[in-house]
Write an enzyme that holds these catalytic residues in place. Structure first.
Site, short mmCIF file in Angstrom:
data_model
loop_
_atom_site.label_atom_id
_atom_site.label_comp_id
_atom_site.label_asym_id
_atom_site.label_seq_id
_atom_site.Cartn_x
_atom_site.Cartn_y
_atom_site.Cartn_z
N LYS A 31 0.81 -1.22 0.00
CA LYS A 31 0.00 0.00 0.00
C LYS A 31 0.85 1.27 0.00
O LYS A 31 0.48 2.26 -0.64
CB LYS A 31 -0.94 0.01 1.19
CG LYS A 31 -0.25 0.12 2.55
CD LYS A 31 -1.24 0.14 3.68
CE LYS A 31 -0.53 0.21 5.03
NZ LYS A 31 0.27 1.44 5.19
N THR A 32 1.98 1.27 0.73
CA THR A 32 2.78 2.49 0.80
C THR A 32 3.30 2.89 -0.57
O THR A 32 3.32 4.07 -0.93
CB THR A 32 3.96 2.30 1.78
OG1 THR A 32 3.45 1.89 3.05
CG2 THR A 32 4.73 3.60 1.96
N ASP A 211 -3.32 7.53 4.88
CA ASP A 211 -2.80 6.17 5.08
C ASP A 211 -3.33 5.62 6.40
O ASP A 211 -3.71 6.37 7.30
CB ASP A 211 -1.27 6.22 5.11
CG ASP A 211 -0.65 4.84 5.05
OD1 ASP A 211 -1.33 3.88 4.64
OD2 ASP A 211 0.55 4.71 5.40
N GLU A 212 -3.35 4.28 6.53
CA GLU A 212 -3.81 3.60 7.76
C GLU A 212 -5.18 4.12 8.17
O GLU A 212 -5.45 4.39 9.35
CB GLU A 212 -2.80 3.79 8.90
CG GLU A 212 -1.41 3.24 8.62
CD GLU A 212 -1.34 1.73 8.60
OE1 GLU A 212 -2.40 1.07 8.74
OE2 GLU A 212 -0.23 1.19 8.41
N GLN A 242 -7.49 -5.04 9.84
CA GLN A 242 -6.34 -4.75 10.71
C GLN A 242 -6.62 -3.60 11.67
O GLN A 242 -5.67 -2.99 12.18
CB GLN A 242 -5.11 -4.44 9.86
CG GLN A 242 -4.64 -5.61 9.00
CD GLN A 242 -3.32 -5.31 8.32
OE1 GLN A 242 -2.25 -5.33 8.94
NE2 GLN A 242 -3.38 -5.04 7.04
N ARG A 599 2.00 -11.38 10.05
CA ARG A 599 3.38 -10.89 10.18
C ARG A 599 4.36 -11.92 9.65
O ARG A 599 5.52 -11.60 9.40
CB ARG A 599 3.73 -10.63 11.65
CG ARG A 599 2.92 -9.59 12.40
CD ARG A 599 2.76 -8.29 11.68
NE ARG A 599 1.54 -8.28 10.89
CZ ARG A 599 1.26 -7.40 9.95
NH1 ARG A 599 2.15 -6.49 9.63
NH2 ARG A 599 0.11 -7.46 9.29
#
Length: 669
Positions: A31-32, A211-212, A242, A599
């Site tokens: 995504k970044t 973002d987030e 998340q 993770r």
């Protein structure tokens, strides 16, 4: 440097500029890169960088985003681009609009300590009451509830806190000050009530990127909505699967609210995962698929092959759980040549790190505790460790200086300076010098007597210790210096004192454990000190600070990834946590486990203990309900053999876990 090619969904998200866009970015979906490439795309399409703002949650994330964007845009084109946190953006707005908000130009920003001082005047010195009031005020501000509304809604114990909220705000205004939560609440208030200011800021920023987004609270959502206005030119990137910060105000429902407030919202899903093997993603997908709170469904997939099956490891108790994990890490590292930094142990609460620290130390495995203090770094444990170092090696001047006044022996700095000169002139240790310094060393009779008494006591204790176990020796040491009472006297409150004393008892238990682990061979003080020092030596000699096993909570692990993950404590009351057994909170616990699973890059093991110590007593544990939501045929369960089909073995082991849960009964809530 050439940028990696975007997949079709990432490319579509980057190019879409026709209206509001929600990018549902699954874990490990890149995504970044989409956000930074979109910033470059906007500027290439003619947007003035001064009219583009990208916001995220931490300064670190903002710096990373700006650095990555700067590689795609020339310095001239990037001039004026805003990449910041929500709070930095809010501060910028308050500075420019201070007059409209009723503040003088040089207003102060109160930090946590400043706020505590104001609240101490309002609610008294009781630390727990002050902490509860502070949390309530922060929660009200994050939810955009002003003092008048808070008082109107309050009942029971909330009433005095709501009154304190009103007075707290009046005092802040009188001091020409704002607190951290005001950095969001005040800009929202401005945009809601001041038409001219709203138009000014909507015209200032022609395109927004967030973002987030799943971590936004009510104030952050409203700030974004008001800045976007009717034009609604924005891209928000997030993943409601998340969302794990409801306890600090995050609202996963903000993702669903977007389609209500922006009916023409376009949704693009990023489902290709570039991090994990297929079996890890299969476990994650099935777990999160059981959620009742998903606004949008998505299924992560990977082109990296299935990889190893996810394993479930059981242990008799928490010590056995930690020992099993340490053993697995040792064996796997030996077999594969992996680095210690490739391994992570994730858990629900910081207190769980203790058993893993002890087990890793026993095997001389270097580790790093993140998001919490290491058990062996706590001051009371360091105190005892330093005493033991001095008892084993009286020449350790650093140890002598740390503990000579701990607890207080009224040996002042001037005395210690004179002692240092005396020892230096005779080329002996401070400990040896302390026995005979007296008046000859320029120390008064009373100070000299105290130093001599300390040395005589220490030597006598060591002599007695020759016939004692390490636990008996340390217990005697604690009694001799009245250390428990000293902890009570020097702790901030009774709760803190109790925790520190519990740490002492746990340290004594650890001494018992290593004494019993040497198969009848007596363990001396030198062995204990060697074990305590080994990790420090390993860390100091290790040039690569990352070459340590990572111990961290699930919350702290968000945004990170590791080749090999051990996810510990999958029991009712642990994960899900006993305080989260209501339906809505269970959903966040499920998302927390989902974050932990995703993770892992190459391998994942889930562990549980059949018994666990709670409140000083050992009790039976019930395996987590989340085991029932994992793909049975793709999980390797305890006791699995090759003689049965994978599905048959999985079914049998699932039945065993279910029977154990039924036998032990419901978890204590």
């Amino acid at each position: 440097m050439a940028q990696p090619k975007l997949n079709p969904q990432q490319d579509a998200a980057m190019r879409y500029l026709d209206g509001p866009l929600l990018v549902l970015a699954g874990a490990g979906s890149g995504k970044t890169g989409v956000i930074t490439r979109k910033i470059a795309h906007l500027i290439a399409r003619g947007y003035d960088a001064r009219r583009v703002v990208a916001v995220t949650f931490t300064n670190k994330a903002a710096r990373e985003m700006k650095q990555r964007a700067s590689k795609l845009i020339s310095a001239d084109d990037a001039r004026g681009l805003t990449v910041s946190t929500f709070h930095s953006l809010g501060l910028q707005m308050i500075r420019e609009e201070h007059e409209a908000l009723g503040y003088k130009p040089r207003f102060s920003i109160f930090d946590s300590e400043d706020a505590d001082k104001v609240l101490a005047d309002l609610v008294g010195r009781d630390g727990d009451q002050r902490k509860a009031t502070k949390a309530a005020i922060s929660s009200w501000k994050s939810a955009l509830v002003d003092p008048e509304a808070a008082q109107a809604q309050a009942s029971g114990s909330d009433v005095p806190m709501a009154r304190a909220y009103g007075e707290y705000q009046r005092r802040l205004k009188a001091y020409n000050a704002v607190d951290f939560d005001d950095l969001l609440a005040l800009p929202v208030q401005l945009l809601q009530t001041n038409h001219e200011a709203r138009e000014r800021w909507q015209n200032r920023f022609r395109y927004l990127l967030v973002d987030e987004y799943q971590d936004t609270n009510a104030a952050q959502y409203e700030l974004m909505r008001l800045l976007a206005g009717a034009r609604a030119m924005f891209t928000v990137v997030g993943d409601d699967d998340q969302s794990i910060y409801a306890w600090r105000g995050a609202r996963p429902g903000n993702i669903a609210d977007l389609s209500r407030d922006f009916p023409h919202l376009k949704v693009i899903k990023l489902e290709q995962n570039y991090r994990s093997v297929g079996n890890v993603l299969s476990a994650a997908n099935q777990l999160i698929g059981a959620s009742s709170q998903r606004a949008y469904e998505k299924t992560l997939w990977s082109s990296m092959g299935p990889g190893d099956r996810v394993r479930v490891l059981s242990a008799p108790d928490e010590a056995g759980e930690a020992e099993r994990v340490a053993s697995e890490i040792s064996a796997h590292k030996l077999r594969t040549g992996a680095a210690y930094g490739d391994y992570a142990v994730l858990y629900r609460g910081n207190f769980q790190s203790r058993s893993f620290e002890k087990a890793l130390r026993e095997r001389n495995i270097p580790y790093k505790v993140s998001g919490g203090r290491s058990f062996f770094e706590r001051s009371e444990i360091r105190d005892l460790t330093t005493y033991l170092k001095l008892m084993v090696n009286p020449d350790d001047d650093a140890a002598f200086l740390r503990i000579i006044n701990l607890p207080r022996r009224e040996i002042g700095p001037a005395t210690l300076e004179a002692l240092g000169r005396y020892a230096g002139s005779r080329h002996i240790s401070l400990f040896d010098a302390a026995r005979g310094i007296g008046l000859a060393g320029g120390v008064g009779e009373r100070s000299g007597r105290r130093l001599s008494e300390f040395v005589d006591w220490a030597r006598g204790l060591v002599m007695e210790g020759e016939s004692q176990t390490p636990r008996e020796f340390v217990n005697q040491l604690i009694q001799d210096i009245d250390y428990r009472n000293w902890l009570r006297e020097t702790s901030a409150n009774t709760r803190a004192a109790r925790k520190r004393i519990e740490n002492l008892d746990e340290f004594l238990g650890w001494l018992d454990q290593i004494d019993n682990s040497d198969e009848g061979k007596p363990t001396g003080l030198e062995d204990v000190v060697r074990r305590l020092s080994l990790l420090d030596f390993a860390n100091q000699s290790e040039k690569d600070a990352d070459n340590q096993v990572h111990l961290l909570t699930l919350h702290a692990a968000k945004g990170l990834e590791f080749d090999h993950v051990f996810l510990a404590g999958l029991e009712e009351g642990m994960l899900p946590h006993h305080a989260c057994l209501e339906d809505d909170k269970i959903e966040e616990e499920r998302r927390l486990l989902y974050v932990g699973i995703t993770r892992a890059r190459k391998s994942l093991a889930l562990t549980y203990a059949r018994k666990r110590r709670r409140g000083g007593e050992e009790s039976d544990s019930v395996p987590s309900r989340f085991f029932d939501e994992l793909p049975a045929d793709e999980i390797e369960w305890p006791g699995a053999t090759g003689s049965k089909s994978r599905q048959a073995q999985a079914d049998e082991n699932r039945d065993q876990v279910a029977a154990l849960r039924a036998m032990l009964g419901p978890a204590d809530g």
